[in-house]
Every structure is written in C-alpha cells, then in structure tokens.
Design a protein around this motif. Sequence first.
Motif, PDB file in Angstrom:
ATOM      1  N   VAL A 635     -16.080   3.688   8.123  1.00  0.00           N
ATOM      2  CA  VAL A 635     -15.061   2.894   7.532  1.00  0.00           C
ATOM      3  C   VAL A 635     -13.736   3.685   7.585  1.00  0.00           C
ATOM      4  CG1 VAL A 635     -16.574   1.646   6.233  1.00  0.00           C
ATOM      5  CG2 VAL A 635     -15.378   3.584   5.396  1.00  0.00           C
ATOM      6  N   VAL A 636     -12.467   2.595   7.889  1.00  0.00           N
ATOM      7  CA  VAL A 636     -11.261   3.067   7.681  1.00  0.00           C
ATOM      8  C   VAL A 636     -10.676   2.711   6.314  1.00  0.00           C
ATOM      9  CG1 VAL A 636      -8.897   2.795   8.475  1.00  0.00           C
ATOM     10  CG2 VAL A 636     -10.896   2.576  10.301  1.00  0.00           C
ATOM     11  N   ILE A 637     -10.085   3.848   5.563  1.00  0.00           N
ATOM     12  CA  ILE A 637      -9.860   3.636   4.231  1.00  0.00           C
ATOM     13  C   ILE A 637      -8.308   2.995   4.340  1.00  0.00           C
ATOM     14  CG2 ILE A 637      -9.196   4.813   2.099  1.00  0.00           C
ATOM     15  CD1 ILE A 637     -11.538   6.946   2.833  1.00  0.00           C
ATOM     16  N   LYS A 638      -8.236   1.827   3.627  1.00  0.00           N
ATOM     17  CA  LYS A 638      -6.829   1.307   3.320  1.00  0.00           C
ATOM     18  C   LYS A 638      -6.389   1.349   1.975  1.00  0.00           C
ATOM     19  CE  LYS A 638      -6.239   0.212   7.766  1.00  0.00           C
ATOM     20  NZ  LYS A 638      -5.171   0.591   8.566  1.00  0.00           N
ATOM     21  N   SER A 639      -5.361   1.872   1.446  1.00  0.00           N
ATOM     22  CA  SER A 639      -5.202   2.115   0.082  1.00  0.00           C
ATOM     23  C   SER A 639      -4.515   0.787  -0.422  1.00  0.00           C
ATOM     24  CB  SER A 639      -3.800   2.993  -0.025  1.00  0.00           C
ATOM     25  OG  SER A 639      -3.383   2.982  -1.353  1.00  0.00           O
ATOM     26  N   LEU A 640      -5.088   0.506  -1.682  1.00  0.00           N
ATOM     27  CA  LEU A 640      -4.494  -0.746  -2.473  1.00  0.00           C
ATOM     28  C   LEU A 640      -3.706  -0.448  -3.654  1.00  0.00           C
ATOM     29  CD1 LEU A 640      -8.173  -2.506  -2.561  1.00  0.00           C
ATOM     30  CD2 LEU A 640      -6.187  -2.922  -1.002  1.00  0.00           C
ATOM     31  N   GLY A 641      -3.385   0.837  -3.783  1.00  0.00           N
ATOM     32  CA  GLY A 641      -2.435   1.221  -4.922  1.00  0.00           C
ATOM     33  C   GLY A 641      -1.289   0.679  -5.018  1.00  0.00           C
ATOM     34  N   ARG A 642      -0.439   0.336  -4.101  1.00  0.00           N
ATOM     35  CA  ARG A 642       0.897  -0.411  -4.196  1.00  0.00           C
ATOM     36  C   ARG A 642       0.987  -1.969  -4.545  1.00  0.00           C
ATOM     37  NH1 ARG A 642       3.364   0.520   2.046  1.00  0.00           N
ATOM     38  NH2 ARG A 642       1.490  -0.516   3.075  1.00  0.00           N
ATOM     39  N   TYR A 643      -0.346  -2.377  -4.082  1.00  0.00           N
ATOM     40  CA  TYR A 643      -0.749  -3.769  -4.129  1.00  0.00           C
ATOM     41  C   TYR A 643      -1.253  -4.338  -5.571  1.00  0.00           C
ATOM     42  CZ  TYR A 643       0.014  -3.588   0.688  1.00  0.00           C
ATOM     43  OH  TYR A 643       0.333  -3.527   2.013  1.00  0.00           O
ATOM     44  N   ASP A 646      -3.927   1.038  -9.722  1.00  0.00           N
ATOM     45  CA  ASP A 646      -5.202   1.850  -9.748  1.00  0.00           C
ATOM     46  C   ASP A 646      -6.246   1.170 -10.578  1.00  0.00           C
ATOM     47  OD1 ASP A 646      -4.226   4.222  -8.396  1.00  0.00           O
ATOM     48  OD2 ASP A 646      -3.598   5.050 -10.351  1.00  0.00           O
ATOM     49  N   VAL A 647      -7.495   1.032 -10.006  1.00  0.00           N
ATOM     50  CA  VAL A 647      -8.781   0.254 -10.542  1.00  0.00           C
ATOM     51  C   VAL A 647      -9.642   1.190 -10.735  1.00  0.00           C
ATOM     52  CG1 VAL A 647     -10.239  -1.737 -10.389  1.00  0.00           C
ATOM     53  CG2 VAL A 647      -7.866  -1.954  -9.360  1.00  0.00           C
ATOM     54  N   GLN A 648     -10.245   1.327 -12.000  1.00  0.00           N
ATOM     55  CA  GLN A 648     -11.268   2.231 -11.862  1.00  0.00           C
ATOM     56  C   GLN A 648     -12.615   1.992 -11.263  1.00  0.00           C
ATOM     57  OE1 GLN A 648     -13.214   2.378 -15.947  1.00  0.00           O
ATOM     58  NE2 GLN A 648     -13.794   4.550 -15.780  1.00  0.00           N
ATOM     59  N   GLY A 649     -12.998   2.720 -10.350  1.00  0.00           N
ATOM     60  CA  GLY A 649     -14.203   2.726  -9.569  1.00  0.00           C
ATOM     61  C   GLY A 649     -13.718   2.337  -8.258  1.00  0.00           C
ATOM     62  N   ILE A 650     -12.620   2.107  -7.771  1.00  0.00           N
ATOM     63  CA  ILE A 650     -12.285   1.705  -6.552  1.00  0.00           C
ATOM     64  C   ILE A 650     -11.373   2.571  -5.987  1.00  0.00           C
ATOM     65  CG2 ILE A 650     -10.994  -0.104  -4.995  1.00  0.00           C
ATOM     66  CD1 ILE A 650     -13.675  -0.957  -6.287  1.00  0.00           C
ATOM     67  N   ALA A 651     -11.603   3.219  -4.696  1.00  0.00           N
ATOM     68  CA  ALA A 651     -10.876   4.271  -3.887  1.00  0.00           C
ATOM     69  C   ALA A 651     -10.016   3.415  -2.953  1.00  0.00           C
ATOM     70  CB  ALA A 651     -11.679   5.075  -3.395  1.00  0.00           C
ATOM     71  N   GLY A 652     -10.153   2.232  -2.620  1.00  0.00           N
ATOM     72  CA  GLY A 652      -9.506   1.612  -1.563  1.00  0.00           C
ATOM     73  C   GLY A 652     -10.379   0.493  -0.838  1.00  0.00           C
ATOM     74  N   ALA A 653      -9.911   0.046   0.301  1.00  0.00           N
ATOM     75  CA  ALA A 653     -10.573  -1.001   0.879  1.00  0.00           C
ATOM     76  C   ALA A 653     -10.727  -0.913   2.501  1.00  0.00           C
ATOM     77  CB  ALA A 653     -10.059  -2.478   0.582  1.00  0.00           C
ATOM     78  N   THR A 654     -11.619  -1.569   2.799  1.00  0.00           N
ATOM     79  CA  THR A 654     -11.678  -1.300   4.488  1.00  0.00           C
ATOM     80  C   THR A 654     -11.970  -2.976   4.810  1.00  0.00           C
ATOM     81  OG1 THR A 654     -12.708  -0.296   6.279  1.00  0.00           O
ATOM     82  CG2 THR A 654     -14.211  -1.001   4.467  1.00  0.00           C
ATOM     83  N   ILE A 655     -11.751  -3.070   6.343  1.00  0.00           N
ATOM     84  CA  ILE A 655     -11.904  -4.382   7.010  1.00  0.00           C
ATOM     85  C   ILE A 655     -13.345  -4.407   7.662  1.00  0.00           C
ATOM     86  CG2 ILE A 655     -11.126  -5.974   8.632  1.00  0.00           C
ATOM     87  CD1 ILE A 655      -8.220  -5.039   7.919  1.00  0.00           C
ATOM     88  N   LEU A 656     -14.210  -5.254   7.442  1.00  0.00           N
ATOM     89  CA  LEU A 656     -15.449  -5.162   8.256  1.00  0.00           C
ATOM     90  C   LEU A 656     -15.557  -5.625   9.600  1.00  0.00           C
ATOM     91  CD1 LEU A 656     -17.729  -6.291   5.219  1.00  0.00           C
ATOM     92  CD2 LEU A 656     -17.388  -4.036   5.956  1.00  0.00           C
TER      93      LEU A 656
END
Length: 678
Positions: A635-643, A646-656
């Motif tokens: 999986v390719v890590i995409k950061s969600l921080g600036r959107y 920080d959410v506890q338990g979530i490091a980022g997102a990926t596109i399936l």
Amino acid sequence: MGLQLDASPEELKLFLEEAEEHLQLLEEDLVRLENEGDNQELLQEIFRSAHTLKGSSATLGHQKMAHLTHAMENVFDKFRKQQLTVNIEIMNVLFEALDNLKILKNEIETMEESGIDLEGILQRLSAMASGEGVQAAASKKEVPQQQPVLQLDWQDQKMAAELAQQKRGQFWQVNVFFAENSDMLPVRALITLMTLREKGDIIKSEPTAEEIEQEQAKTTLRAIVLSSCGAEEISKALQELPDIINVKVEPFELAKQEEQAPQEQKAAKKIEGNKNRATLSKASRTVRIDVELLDNLMNLVGELVIDRTRLAQIITEIEAKYDVNDLTEDLNRTSVHIGRVTTMLQEEIMKARMIPVESLFNKFPRMMRDLSQKAGKEFDFIMEGQETELDRSIIEEIGDPLIHLLRNAVDHAIEPPEEREKLGKPRKGVVKLIARHEENHIVILVQDDGRGIDPNKIKESAVRKGIISDEAAKRLNDEEAINLIFASGLSTATKVSDISGRGVGMDVVRTNLEKVNGSIEIDTRVGVGTVFKIKLPLTLAIIRALMVKVDERVYAIPLTSVLETIRVEKEQIRIVNKHEAIVVRGQVLPLLYLRELYNHGSAEEEKAKIFVVVVNVGGKQVGLVVDYLIGEQEVVIKSLGRYIGDVQGIAGATILGDGRVALIMDVPSLMKKVMQIS
C-alpha cells in the motif's frame, strides 16, 4: 551584520556541500587519530581535507575560515613530519578548532557573521606548530632590482591579444615578495591573485592558482595583468595585504614574446582535449540530486502502484462478467508486464532514496569521546554495519533517539573504572552501535556491558513518582517493569547529570520511533549489560500491510506490527479487569474491537467465530477483532494530517484497486488506547 562573499548562489551551494563533507571527514579522522597517532595514511587524508577546505574558503573570500584551516594544517604537517606527537591536549585544541570551523560554515549558510573571536584558538594552534623552535618574527628579504621577464606561450599570447582588442588598459608585470617565514604563504598568494583579478585580467601567473592550492607557493609571485589601473594603484592595493614586504609593477610588452610553433599548438590542444575528456568522464559517474526530487519520484511511483492494482482488479471483473478469453489473456499479459516494470521502477527509486547509516553513525564517535572525558568513564566505542542502507527520511528521524540511548549508556550504564575493577570487570567498558538487516527490516542495536537495568529499582521509582500504584507494581513481572522506563518522567538516577538520566527522554525515544513505524525492545541483565533493539522499516512511502474488513470498510494493518492471525470461538472470550480477553498459549491477550473503535455500530449478526489479528508494539500484545481477513498487499501511504488532523489509531490512507480509500492503522496509538482502557 551580513556576510559579504564574492560568489554566486550556485558556488555557495557547492562550497557548502563540499565543506560539510570535509568537516565530517575531519571529525571522523580526528577521533581515529587520537588512537592511531602514527598512521601516516590517516594523516595524509586529514591534511588533504584541511588543505582543500582552506583553498576553497580562501577562493570564496571567507578569510577567517582560510586562516583557521591553515593554522590546523600546520599542526597536521608537524604530525606528518613526526615533529609533534599526538596527545589529548593537542587533540582537544584541534576539536575546538573544528567546532569553530562549523560555526564559520554556518555563517556562509545564513550569510550572517557570528562574531566569533578566533584569536585565542589561532594563538594556541600557532604555539603548537612552532613547538620545534620555528621563529614567528618577520624577516625582510633583499629584493633584486631587476626581475626576470615572465614568458608567455602561444596560447597566453593569443588570449592577451584578444583581451587587448576587447578592453582598454596596459599590460603590467607584477612581482610580489612575501616574508620568508609567513606561516600562511599559500593563503597570502591566493589572496594576492584575487586582489589582482579585481584590478584587471590575469594573463599568466607563476606559480598558478592550481599550484598554490597544491602547496607549491613561493616567496615570490609574478603575474602578467591587463589593467586600466596605473602601476601605483596596483602596487598600493597589494601592499595593504599582510606578509607582503615589497611589490614591483613594470610595463610589459607583448611584442617581445615568441610565437609558439603550430605543431606545438596542435599538441597542446590535443593534450588539453584529452584532459577535458578524462575529467568529464570521471565527473559524469555521479550527480547530486535534490531530496525533494526523489520525494516527487516516489510519489509518482506510488501512483503507478495504485494503478497497477486497479488494472488487476479490472481484469478480474471483466473475466467474471464477460466471455472474452482472448482479450483477457492479452490484458493479463500486459498487466503482468506493467506490474513487473512498475516493481522494478519502484525498487530503483527506493534504492536512490536509500543511504548508508554510516552518514548518521559517523557523527557519534566524536560525541562519545567528549562524553568519556566529561563523565570520567573509560570505554571502547565500536560501530558495526555502517554500510547498511535505510531510507533518508527514517535516518533523519532516528538521530535523536540514538543520541539519547548512547548518552544514557555512558552516563548510567558504564561504571567508573575503579568500580569496574572491584566488580572483576575490565577497566574499560564497551559500548556498541550495530546495524543489520533482518528479513524486511533494519535492526539497530545499542549495546553496553555496564550495570544493566534493575527491575526492582524501576518499580520503586515508578511508585515513588505516582506512575503506578504499589499494588500494580507488585503484579508486574521483570519484563513489564523494565518497559516502564518508557513512561514519561521516570528516572532511576541517584543524582542529576548534565549528560543524561536513564528514563529522562526515554518516552521521547519510543514516541519518535513509533512515528516511523519503528519499535524498541530491551534485553538487560543486572551487572552484565543492556541491549536496546530498534526495529525499523526500510521505507515509509510504500509498505506491506494486512488488509482486513469491518462491515464494508477496509483497513490496512502494517505487517511490521502483525505477529499472527487466529480464529477463535466466542465461548473462548473471558472478562479480565472489566475487559474482554482470550488466552493464547497460556498468555492473556486483551481484545480490541475495531467495530467499536471506529463507530461502525453493532454487528448485524452474531458469529460463532471471530477473526483476531495479534499485533505487538514494544513487547506488549493485543488482539484486534475484525470481520474478515482479505490478505497481504503493498500500500502507498497518503497522509491525512493536513485535511483532518491527527486521529488516534490512524496513520494515513491508501487507495485500493477498486478506487476505494482504506485507512492505514496506527498500531502504537491503538496499544495506548488499550492500556488506557485496561
């Protein structure tokens, strides 16, 4: 006050890159020199680095750096000639000089003068270099009334003639005489050439700038200059420079020179062409690349990986819906080829981002040397596996944790020499820093043969500071007690030290490592020593993850944290400390339902069996309860921080592959949530 340098931004950038390399090399080699004072090869390397730095800083116009490196160079030269012996006092002065050089380099980075006073350090370096009776008083030299005329070859003549057509001015032969005992002769000669360039165009000089940089400066410098300035103005500008005892400026006539024969001209051009080709060939082997460019390339490769997965998904859907075997066969072949090329491209870009941990490790010997003197400890600092490669972004993040661990090893692990002798240990301790590959990870070990960590002292300190209760402390086993050192504010130090305190900053160590999906484990024995084992992923951009499903939503769990997956009967679940848990091979495993954590609501139907993903961080395990296991995937890590922050338990997102977004779980923060609940 702003710093004024005669250089373009590109020249400054190149100088700073080279200066950083030479300063790092000098620091590494000086640490080695303290133990290998008679190593002539090492001394030659040190001398070359100092000499190169001196020449480039003088050319740049930063005279303070040029003066300081030249003073250091004189000491190194005494070492080479065995006129001076390496000892701790001399090395301390050289290290102080090196620290001053770093400050001067920072002046160039910021283009602001630091106001640093070099007089004291220059005097000490000069005193060391003159320890063999070299006189510092200036002496004057009798200057001959007639100086030989400087001869120009055919190419010089041609260049002079072309300049004479383009510019107005007079040709002058300039003869400059330096004090014989000048201890900065090459620097003085380079500065003289730079001053002459300000007054006009230099046609030829003896010695040349290249010869001066190679330590071939003489007490006399001669040059032919085309200048619109008069002889008096040129002479006055040069006489203001230090260590110059006389200057003679005389008219120069081109007509007196003999032309070079055409055959010699062709031969000279051929030799010059060969030199240029050789230089070009050598220089073209490597290029400097901006890190931002590599980051952009990695992002583009990440998009390709997503499209590769999507293409495979589309082919699967076509095969299921339509009977077009020939078409799907061709698509499959194309998909496999694209997948193979994408994988190769991904691997190459990742290699370009990888750098040896040597770049980080080499900063520590100097630090450990200084800590040894400050703490009064004796130990050998051993580094292994410096060639091990790691992603640049991870190396930038693990520097501070390693500094904490090494400082703690010196301050609290390694015993004083007398105490070690009483314990029957060697007087000198050992601190090791080791890097190596383990499967798809990099492991870094910080190891010492010191006191070890006493779990009972950890418990006492934790209870005293109110971190845990006395009853809870009694229930802890040794491993759990030792892991308490990562609790914020815990320290077992009996006295405050300005070096470190074991426990001070250890919570920061684990937090910083978790940021890069790393983990840390401790193996310690009281009286024998301690090993901190840091486990790191090779890269942060693309990772392998276990894909799981809760309702219709897909989550990715980084494989670095996954120990195993199991399926258990609902009847096996027990209540421990008001929290659900199961027993796996005799160990209690607390359960965390992702359905509840991410507010999916209650399940539509109760299942007789549940899927549990066992994860581990810092030696603590928890079972994540999911609805389905999908399988492993890159999986390719995409950061969600600036959107969304920080959410506890979530490091980022990926596109399936089907275009949906899957959340990547942050297992360490989930573990903290379990600890808070329990």
